[in-house]
Design a protein around this motif. Structure first.
Motif, PDB file in Angstrom:
ATOM      1  N   UNK B 104       0.710  -1.113   0.076  1.00 35.76           N
ATOM      2  CA  UNK B 104       0.171  -0.041   0.004  1.00 35.76           C
ATOM      3  C   UNK B 104       0.805   1.242  -0.118  1.00 35.76           C
ATOM      4  N   UNK B 105       0.475   2.267  -0.697  1.00 37.78           N
ATOM      5  CA  UNK B 105       0.939   3.565  -0.659  1.00 37.78           C
ATOM      6  C   UNK B 105       0.075   4.710  -0.093  1.00 37.78           C
ATOM      7  N   UNK B 106       0.555   5.474   0.754  1.00 40.10           N
ATOM      8  CA  UNK B 106      -0.217   6.411   1.569  1.00 40.10           C
ATOM      9  C   UNK B 106       0.254   7.774   1.128  1.00 40.10           C
ATOM     10  N   UNK B 107      -0.596   8.961   0.967  1.00 40.47           N
ATOM     11  CA  UNK B 107      -0.063  10.249   0.473  1.00 40.47           C
ATOM     12  C   UNK B 107       0.132  11.138   1.603  1.00 40.47           C
ATOM     13  N   UNK B 108       1.368  11.792   1.754  1.00 40.58           N
ATOM     14  CA  UNK B 108       1.682  12.629   2.951  1.00 40.58           C
ATOM     15  C   UNK B 108       1.801  14.109   2.039  1.00 40.58           C
ATOM     16  N   UNK B 109       1.718  15.076   3.057  1.00 43.53           N
ATOM     17  CA  UNK B 109       1.838  16.300   2.631  1.00 43.53           C
ATOM     18  C   UNK B 109       2.603  17.376   3.635  1.00 43.53           C
ATOM     19  N   UNK B 110       2.816  18.511   3.313  1.00 44.49           N
ATOM     20  CA  UNK B 110       3.401  19.535   4.455  1.00 44.49           C
ATOM     21  C   UNK B 110       2.481  20.156   4.676  1.00 44.49           C
ATOM     22  N   UNK B 111       2.192  20.480   6.010  1.00 39.30           N
ATOM     23  CA  UNK B 111       1.179  21.101   6.752  1.00 39.30           C
ATOM     24  C   UNK B 111       2.370  22.042   7.850  1.00 39.30           C
ATOM     25  N   UNK B 112       2.532  23.206   7.698  1.00 39.17           N
ATOM     26  CA  UNK B 112       3.395  24.047   8.460  1.00 39.17           C
ATOM     27  C   UNK B 112       3.559  25.537   8.213  1.00 39.17           C
ATOM     28  N   UNK B 113       4.216  26.362   8.893  1.00 37.45           N
ATOM     29  CA  UNK B 113       4.262  27.644   8.910  1.00 37.45           C
ATOM     30  C   UNK B 113       5.630  27.931   8.254  1.00 37.45           C
ATOM     31  N   UNK B 114       5.865  29.352   8.090  1.00 39.64           N
ATOM     32  CA  UNK B 114       7.065  29.472   7.115  1.00 39.64           C
ATOM     33  C   UNK B 114       8.555  29.001   7.716  1.00 39.64           C
ATOM     34  N   UNK B 115       8.590  28.926   9.108  1.00 45.28           N
ATOM     35  CA  UNK B 115       9.743  28.465   9.887  1.00 45.28           C
ATOM     36  C   UNK B 115       9.867  27.022   9.284  1.00 45.28           C
ATOM     37  N   UNK B 116       8.996  26.191   9.519  1.00 47.09           N
ATOM     38  CA  UNK B 116       8.968  24.985   9.313  1.00 47.09           C
ATOM     39  C   UNK B 116       9.292  24.549   7.786  1.00 47.09           C
ATOM     40  N   UNK B 117       8.720  25.418   6.742  1.00 45.15           N
ATOM     41  CA  UNK B 117       8.936  25.494   5.371  1.00 45.15           C
ATOM     42  C   UNK B 117      10.447  25.733   5.243  1.00 45.15           C
ATOM     43  N   UNK B 118      11.123  26.699   6.141  1.00 42.14           N
ATOM     44  CA  UNK B 118      12.460  26.882   5.711  1.00 42.14           C
ATOM     45  C   UNK B 118      13.262  25.692   6.115  1.00 42.14           C
ATOM     46  N   UNK B 119      12.778  25.099   7.031  1.00 41.61           N
ATOM     47  CA  UNK B 119      13.548  23.818   7.668  1.00 41.61           C
ATOM     48  C   UNK B 119      13.513  22.597   6.333  1.00 41.61           C
ATOM     49  N   UNK B 120      12.176  22.538   6.051  1.00 42.22           N
ATOM     50  CA  UNK B 120      12.244  21.550   4.986  1.00 42.22           C
ATOM     51  C   UNK B 120      13.190  22.077   3.762  1.00 42.22           C
TER      52      UNK B 120
END
Lengths: 325, 325
Positions: B104-120
């Protein structure tokens, strides 16, 4: 304006034939969704932006796609088809996650032994989260149909460049009750690679051909400069820059609103962005430029139903002829 | 056996027309992959089991699917098309994760603020894992084309039951260099819901029609009782039980091996499994039974290229006629 006139006539004409239980609601969001469902054109599944397509919707979609094929063939386009799951490294290299981290979908899977499987199963049966037993895989969902095309163009392209014709299911993580804002939809995309002049000339000719193609189908299509919904505050600057350099155009058609038409087709000039990342070179050795255009197939089909009514048998003859060609 | 005879003739016939750089390698794994790539039928992307399809491969696939459509239409099948991403709850309810958690494959995504986006973004640019910034979404990848169909059948079905015709990209997390073992592929699937007698009779008629359809295309097709690759040690018992009750049949065609033919079509009788889970009822009020059959479209197309050679123009006339119909 002529197209808009035909639109209203077609719409009213079809309205009379609809079942009495479906109230006409004009260009509203709920109205369109309810009508598409009532006519079995789309099939709700309980998650916003993820719905099934019925037989009639699908037949119109395939015919619309065939009209694009006809034009693309005259361009000498090479057909490539990619799965909805693409190499994760393509997303990483292309900097998509810098601009649209919130829209991207990555694929996770279970990797573990029988004890871990027992824990996973227990969580599922308890209605609890099973996120902890999922690990990132080598693939992500295609955010646009053109992404898997660029790596295949690596190396030196022939003089005159290349055109690729592709269609793919794409994913955008933006759940919404708006029928035109889907999490999963199909994009018919053409990719042009060549010199800056070749690429820009091709884009310009396709903006004109795209508008013409949609108008031939009775849609009130207009092209305009546009910008992407970049993430975060910094995104505003990127969007302003994109708009100023005219890197993105959209063709819009009224679907949910007469005054705020919906983008059904977009044209992006990437300059040497993908050429540099995937080492695509001109015969001269210089980095190649690329552009792409994508028709959002479901949106185009919804525009047809919105404009001409829910019963294709009652669409204007010239529209039916254009789709049958 | 006649089909096998035609197969070898067709294969050799085409071989002469191939470029000299591609060595004939018989029914080996590497041989088939290399030949498909050399003839631009498939386009490698760097992840096993995820490859592009070229124009000729795709044209054959669409024609093969049209042959199935022709038969399904005579069954009065309703067409539904679903995205490759489906409602996560369907996978959870259907107990797929008990049996095949590893696929099985599950779909994940990014949910976060700008600081978390910078880390990503920083992790992505550093070539590090960005798994920590991904959260599970409401959707998973379809493990089979029929899964999103069952919830749409909830409620009381009409006397005589229903038949649904669907096609979807499915995902199986099993990276492999074998060209026939893909992570992403298309399945053309028919679903039958009705009384046990209706469902079993339909399945039997389709086993016969499936074999006949493939033989008409010059493929050496044979049906046999089969079992699913259930996960873990407990899976062996499930497989033995499935085999004993003859719940699964497969139609196999030689692709990689003459002695171990590859499954290109499978027929599953679910008894009242999906009927119970999704509350699908007969007019009598009893729980409806279901069965499905799926043609693995890419495998069928590979069987055609393997059997008749890499150049469709040189395929036997009767095969080309059957595909053009």
């Amino acid at each position: 304006m002529k197209a808009a006139g035909r639109q209203r006539t077609g719409w009213r004409g079809a309205r009379g034939a609809r079942s009495a239980s479906v109230e006409p609601t004009g260009h509203s969001l709920e109205g369109l969704y309810a009508e598409l469902v009532a006519h079995k054109l789309i099939i709700p599944v309980g998650v916003p932006g993820i719905f099934g397509r019925g037989a009639v919707f699908e037949r119109v979609l395939r015919r619309f796609a065939a009209v694009i094929s006809g034009v693309a063939e005259r361009d000498g386009a090479e057909v490539m088809v990619f799965p909805p799951t693409i190499d994760r490294r393509v997303l990483e290299k292309s900097e998509y996650l810098d601009s649209f981290p919130n829209l991207a979908g990555s694929v996770f899977s279970f990797v573990g032994d029988e004890a871990e499987h027992a824990a996973l199963s227990e969580a599922v049966h308890a209605g609890a989260s099973w996120e902890a037993w999922q690990r990132m895989t080598e693939v992500v969902l295609a955010p646009a149909a053109c992404y898997p095309v660029y790596p295949t163009l690596s190396g030196t392209i022939p003089a005159g460049g290349r055109v690729v014709d592709t269609e793919s299911w794409v994913f955008r993580h933006e759940p919404s009750p708006e029928p035109t804002r889907m999490q999963a939809f199909r994009v018919r995309e053409l990719v042009r690679v060549g010199t800056p002049e070749e690429v820009l000339e091709w884009r310009q000719s396709w903006i004109e051909r795209g508008v013409e193609l949609l108008r031939t189908l009775g849609l009130d299509a207009r092209s305009e400069v546009a910008a992407d919904p970049f993430f975060g505050r910094g995104g505003r600057l990127l969007a302003a820059n994109q708009r100023e350099q005219q890197l993105k155009f959209e063709v819009r058609v009224p679907i949910l609103s007469e005054t705020e038409p919906t983008a059904v087709c977009s044209f992006n000039y990437h300059q040497d962005h993908f050429g540099k990342i995937f080492d695509i070179r001109l015969p001269s050795g210089a980095v190649a430029h690329t552009a792409c255009l994508g028709f959002g197939l479901e949106r185009c089909v919804m525009a047809l139903f919105r404009t001409h009514g829910m019963e294709p048998a009652q669409w204007p003859t010239r529209v039916r002829d254009a789709l049958a060609a």
